[in-house]
Design an enzyme around this catalytic site. Sequence first.
Site, PDB file in Angstrom:
ATOM      1  N   ARG A 121     -35.364 -85.057  16.263  1.00 56.65           N
ATOM      2  CA  ARG A 121     -34.211 -84.149  16.236  1.00 56.65           C
ATOM      3  C   ARG A 121     -33.212 -84.542  15.136  1.00 56.65           C
ATOM      4  O   ARG A 121     -32.917 -85.718  14.930  1.00 56.65           O
ATOM      5  CB  ARG A 121     -33.506 -84.190  17.596  1.00 56.65           C
ATOM      6  CG  ARG A 121     -32.242 -83.353  17.630  1.00 56.65           C
ATOM      7  CD  ARG A 121     -31.851 -83.000  19.015  1.00 56.65           C
ATOM      8  NE  ARG A 121     -31.386 -84.138  19.802  1.00 56.65           N
ATOM      9  CZ  ARG A 121     -31.037 -84.036  21.081  1.00 56.65           C
ATOM     10  NH1 ARG A 121     -31.121 -82.889  21.706  1.00 56.65           N
ATOM     11  NH2 ARG A 121     -30.616 -85.099  21.733  1.00 56.65           N
TER      12      ARG A 121
ATOM     13  N   ARG B 267     -28.703 -88.325  15.759  1.00 58.02           N
ATOM     14  CA  ARG B 267     -27.741 -88.819  16.752  1.00 58.02           C
ATOM     15  C   ARG B 267     -28.027 -90.286  17.050  1.00 58.02           C
ATOM     16  O   ARG B 267     -29.184 -90.672  17.156  1.00 58.02           O
ATOM     17  CB  ARG B 267     -27.868 -88.001  18.044  1.00 58.02           C
ATOM     18  CG  ARG B 267     -26.940 -86.821  18.088  1.00 58.02           C
ATOM     19  CD  ARG B 267     -27.248 -85.898  19.228  1.00 58.02           C
ATOM     20  NE  ARG B 267     -27.305 -86.543  20.542  1.00 58.02           N
ATOM     21  CZ  ARG B 267     -27.429 -85.872  21.690  1.00 58.02           C
ATOM     22  NH1 ARG B 267     -27.494 -84.556  21.674  1.00 58.02           N
ATOM     23  NH2 ARG B 267     -27.485 -86.502  22.843  1.00 58.02           N
TER      24      ARG B 267
ATOM     25  N   ARG C 123     -32.387 -93.023  28.351  1.00 58.79           N
ATOM     26  CA  ARG C 123     -31.828 -91.724  28.789  1.00 58.79           C
ATOM     27  C   ARG C 123     -32.806 -90.995  29.711  1.00 58.79           C
ATOM     28  O   ARG C 123     -32.393 -90.358  30.674  1.00 58.79           O
ATOM     29  CB  ARG C 123     -31.493 -90.862  27.568  1.00 58.79           C
ATOM     30  CG  ARG C 123     -30.219 -91.334  26.867  1.00 58.79           C
ATOM     31  CD  ARG C 123     -30.126 -90.817  25.461  1.00 58.79           C
ATOM     32  NE  ARG C 123     -29.987 -89.378  25.405  1.00 58.79           N
ATOM     33  CZ  ARG C 123     -30.408 -88.639  24.378  1.00 58.79           C
ATOM     34  NH1 ARG C 123     -31.016 -89.206  23.349  1.00 58.79           N
ATOM     35  NH2 ARG C 123     -30.217 -87.345  24.384  1.00 58.79           N
TER      36      ARG C 123
ATOM     37  N   LYS D 105     -32.298 -77.499  26.439  1.00 59.88           N
ATOM     38  CA  LYS D 105     -31.135 -76.853  27.053  1.00 59.88           C
ATOM     39  C   LYS D 105     -30.147 -76.340  25.991  1.00 59.88           C
ATOM     40  O   LYS D 105     -29.699 -75.203  26.072  1.00 59.88           O
ATOM     41  CB  LYS D 105     -30.387 -77.828  27.976  1.00 59.88           C
ATOM     42  CG  LYS D 105     -31.235 -78.437  29.074  1.00 59.88           C
ATOM     43  CD  LYS D 105     -30.404 -79.314  30.005  1.00 59.88           C
ATOM     44  CE  LYS D 105     -29.774 -80.529  29.345  1.00 59.88           C
ATOM     45  NZ  LYS D 105     -30.720 -81.562  28.886  1.00 59.88           N
TER      46      LYS D 105
ATOM     47  N   ARG E  84     -24.830 -83.534  36.176  1.00 60.37           N
ATOM     48  CA  ARG E  84     -25.906 -84.504  35.998  1.00 60.37           C
ATOM     49  C   ARG E  84     -26.047 -85.423  37.201  1.00 60.37           C
ATOM     50  O   ARG E  84     -26.951 -86.261  37.221  1.00 60.37           O
ATOM     51  CB  ARG E  84     -25.631 -85.356  34.753  1.00 60.37           C
ATOM     52  CG  ARG E  84     -26.436 -84.923  33.521  1.00 60.37           C
ATOM     53  CD  ARG E  84     -25.924 -85.758  32.378  1.00 60.37           C
ATOM     54  NE  ARG E  84     -26.836 -86.000  31.304  1.00 60.37           N
ATOM     55  CZ  ARG E  84     -26.797 -85.352  30.134  1.00 60.37           C
ATOM     56  NH1 ARG E  84     -25.975 -84.370  29.941  1.00 60.37           N
ATOM     57  NH2 ARG E  84     -27.617 -85.707  29.159  1.00 60.37           N
TER      58      ARG E  84
END
Length: 221
Positions: free
Chosen positions: A128, A161, A172, A14, A89
């Site tokens: 990531r 992160r 998550r 996204k 969300r």
Amino acid sequence: MEAIILLGAPGSGKGTAAERLRADCGLQHVSTGDMLREAVKAGTPLGVEADGYMKRGELVPDGLIMRLVESRLDNGRADARYMFDGFPRTTAQAKQLDSTFLKRNGRVTNVFFLDAPRAVLMQRLTGRRVCRKCGAVFHVANMPPRKAGVCDVCGGELYQRSDDSEATIANRLDVYNRQTESLISWYTGKNLLVRVDSSRNADVLVKDIRLLLNESLGKRA
Ligand code: AMP
């Protein structure tokens, strides 16, 4: 005021898609995740409250999120076109977005559901890396920077992160299945949702979304 929503699990692409579409379609990119990380970094009361939820990979309460989004809309132009990434969300957030937009004569025009298998999401999230300075996103295997640990865009330091650790990622993804997936049928019911295969690379995905957006703009003209 109009909004396009990018819906999808963490790692579905996204943020990357929104950043590229912002640049070439004149859209305002609104990422509640980025806004929260900024609030945490700045140590604002909202950031302090959100921090624990984020570290655990849980959703931040709807009330805090709506405060963030509404203040962003209050500071934007009345004719702005927004691209929401990571918001809404929950169904409660989607409902509140509708009423906020109604008050401002705005509406949601398109919802893109970025769909990818769990194994792809896991691989993307564990690899990531993000620039501490400018927020650019890389991947150790799929999109490596020219020099390991250094941002191609601004030379800043790349970091992982804290919620991209394997245990938090699993949580998550479960939170997404429990609390966010219901938005697929919510927006399907409103005839707004289009599914796109986001296991493909970002260039192909963005091209696809851009085409679909132009098509829907053409229909409305
Ligand atoms: P993201 O960058 O979109 O993956 O978001 C990172 C974290 O911020 C999430 O795991 C949540 O803790 C929190 N967050 C971001 N957007 C929302 C939202 N719309 N509602 C609730 N929590 C959110």
